[in-house]
Design an enzyme around this catalytic site. Structure first.
Site, PDB file in Angstrom:
ATOM      1  N   ILE A  12       0.849  -1.203   0.000  1.00 65.27           N
ATOM      2  CA  ILE A  12       0.000   0.000   0.000  1.00 65.27           C
ATOM      3  C   ILE A  12       0.880   1.248   0.000  1.00 65.27           C
ATOM      4  O   ILE A  12       0.607   2.241  -0.677  1.00 65.27           O
ATOM      5  CB  ILE A  12      -0.991  -0.004   1.195  1.00 65.27           C
ATOM      6  N   ASP A  31      11.841   3.068   5.058  1.00 66.46           N
ATOM      7  CA  ASP A  31      11.445   1.656   4.978  1.00 66.46           C
ATOM      8  C   ASP A  31      12.631   0.796   5.403  1.00 66.46           C
ATOM      9  O   ASP A  31      13.773   1.107   5.062  1.00 66.46           O
ATOM     10  CB  ASP A  31      11.033   1.304   3.537  1.00 66.46           C
ATOM     11  N   ASN A  32      12.349  -0.275   6.130  1.00 69.43           N
ATOM     12  CA  ASN A  32      13.466  -1.150   6.551  1.00 69.43           C
ATOM     13  C   ASN A  32      13.707  -2.290   5.556  1.00 69.43           C
ATOM     14  O   ASN A  32      14.613  -3.096   5.750  1.00 69.43           O
ATOM     15  CB  ASN A  32      13.237  -1.711   7.963  1.00 69.43           C
ATOM     16  N   ALA A  74       4.173  -1.977   9.249  1.00 66.15           N
ATOM     17  CA  ALA A  74       3.602  -2.924  10.219  1.00 66.15           C
ATOM     18  C   ALA A  74       3.624  -4.337   9.665  1.00 66.15           C
ATOM     19  O   ALA A  74       3.736  -4.538   8.465  1.00 66.15           O
ATOM     20  CB  ALA A  74       2.152  -2.537  10.524  1.00 66.15           C
ATOM     21  N   ASN A  91       6.266  -5.126  17.248  1.00 63.56           N
ATOM     22  CA  ASN A  91       6.553  -4.340  16.054  1.00 63.56           C
ATOM     23  C   ASN A  91       5.487  -3.278  15.801  1.00 63.56           C
ATOM     24  O   ASN A  91       5.794  -2.090  15.663  1.00 63.56           O
ATOM     25  CB  ASN A  91       6.695  -5.254  14.827  1.00 63.56           C
ATOM     26  N   TYR A 140      -3.329  -9.131  15.332  1.00 62.04           N
ATOM     27  CA  TYR A 140      -3.089  -8.065  14.361  1.00 62.04           C
ATOM     28  C   TYR A 140      -4.087  -6.917  14.598  1.00 62.04           C
ATOM     29  O   TYR A 140      -3.701  -5.756  14.764  1.00 62.04           O
ATOM     30  CB  TYR A 140      -3.212  -8.626  12.935  1.00 62.04           C
TER      31      TYR A 140
END
Ligand code: UDP
Length: 328
Positions: A12, A31-32, A74, A91, A140
């Site tokens: 997304i 971003d990782n 996430a 996380n 979640y």
């Protein structure tokens, strides 16, 4: 003023970056690359790093003039979250708490947060309204609901204004077919059905046919990823106008069962996709359909790619053109 997109190389997030660039916004991406793809980025100033790393966060906010953040970073798999709840709490909550601390310290006042229909759990009413009860049936959804509550208290204490967007089922791909969905391993319904169409899998397993729905399979509200992105930009613009914090659903208000999605995909692709019944997947509610009246009214959101056929067609175009997804 730039918009920071956290998780901007993900599914997304990358469509969000594309939308922002198309609309002339200045974009910074963090971003990782645990799940994101470099090739998914159509532009923007990129920082590789993790939201739980204070040093990189401080660098991002010091080196850029950011007034708004859109947070997609996430873990988002319902099934996995049931098996590994602590991974999700650590996380999903830890990352956003760290981000909020950096926003507080750098006086950044606007955040659009990626929430989910999974915050509702098994709903009492269909379509689901934002005011309905939230009782997640999986970690979640619980982790996202927890962040929504944290956002409320951060608004109260620090004046950080938020829009929490509860997506129903994100699907489809950019109309250019340059970017699309590529999870590893893939677990989402439409890409898996398309992998069967491409001959990469033998069959699609239908998780449960004994739900209280018309054909016994789970019903979901599929919403095009570019429509989700457009809602986020509207939310940023609304916050920039000084409006208050809100929570909105994003869906098309129409439900399709797993069996119906498979049938629609057979029609779009012209391929006879093999399906087989399998046991239920833990944590799946039977029916999730959104009322998006609030998003339409408050954000002025109008989905452009609302039909299931269009959603599947754009996904199919991406998958046909990228049978191996983004090549690493
Ligand atoms: N599903 C399925 N087979 C699969 C993947 C998903 O039957 O191989 C079902 C799943 O149980 C759910 C729906 O398809 O009812 C959508 O699942 P997905 O993982 O795409 O999205 P979610 O609803 O978990 O956000």
């Amino acid at each position: 003023m730039a918009i920071l997109v956290c998780g901007g190389a993900g599914y997304i997030g990358s469509h969000m970056v594309a939308e922002l660039l198309e609309k002339g916004e200045e974009v910074v991406v963090l971003d990782n690359f645990q799940k994101g793809h470099h090739d998914a980025l159509m532009g923007g100033k990129l920082y590789c790093g993790d939201l739980r790393d204070d040093v990189i966060l401080s660098k991002v906010f010091t080196e850029n003039t950011i007034d708004a953040v859109i947070d997609f970073a996430a873990d988002s798999l319902v099934g996995e979250s049931v098996v590994e709840p602590l991974k999700y709490f650590e996380n999903n909550i830890g990352s956003t708490v760290n981000l909020l601390k950096a926003m507080r310290d750098h006086k950044v006042k606007y955040i659009v947060f990626s929430s989910t229909a999974a915050t509702y759990g098994e709903p009492d009413n269909i379509p689901i309204l934002e005011s309905d009860k939230t009782f997640p049936t999986n970690p979640y959804g619980e982790s996202k609901l927890c962040v929504e509550k944290i956002l409320k208290w951060c608004d109260n204490a620090y004046g950080i204004k938020y829009t929490a967007l509860r997506y129903f089922n994100a699907a489809g791909a950019h109309v250019s077919s340059k970017i699309g969905e590529d999870h590893r391993p893939e677990s989402h319904l439409i890409p898996i059905i398309l992998q069967v169409a491409l001959g990469q899998r033998e069959k699609i397993m239908i998780f449960g046919d004994d739900y209280k729905t018309e054909d016994g399979t789970c019903v979901r509200d599929y919403v095009h990823v570019t429509d989700l992105a457009s809602a986020h930009l509207l939310a940023v613009k609304r916050l920039r106008r000084g409006e208050d914090s809100i929570t909105c659903n994003l869906g098309n208000g129409k439900g399709f069962s797993v069996a119906q999605v498979i049938e629609a995909t057979r029609k779009v692709t012209g391929i006879n996709i093999k399906a087989e019944m399998a046991p239920r997947r833990a944590g799946d509610p039977a029916v999730l359909i959104a009322s998006s009246d609030k998003a339409k009214e408050v954000l002025g959101w109008e989905p452009k790619y609302a039909s299931l056929e269009t959603i599947i067609e754009t996904a199919w175009n991406w998958h046909k053109g990228h049978p191996q997804g983004y090549i690493k």
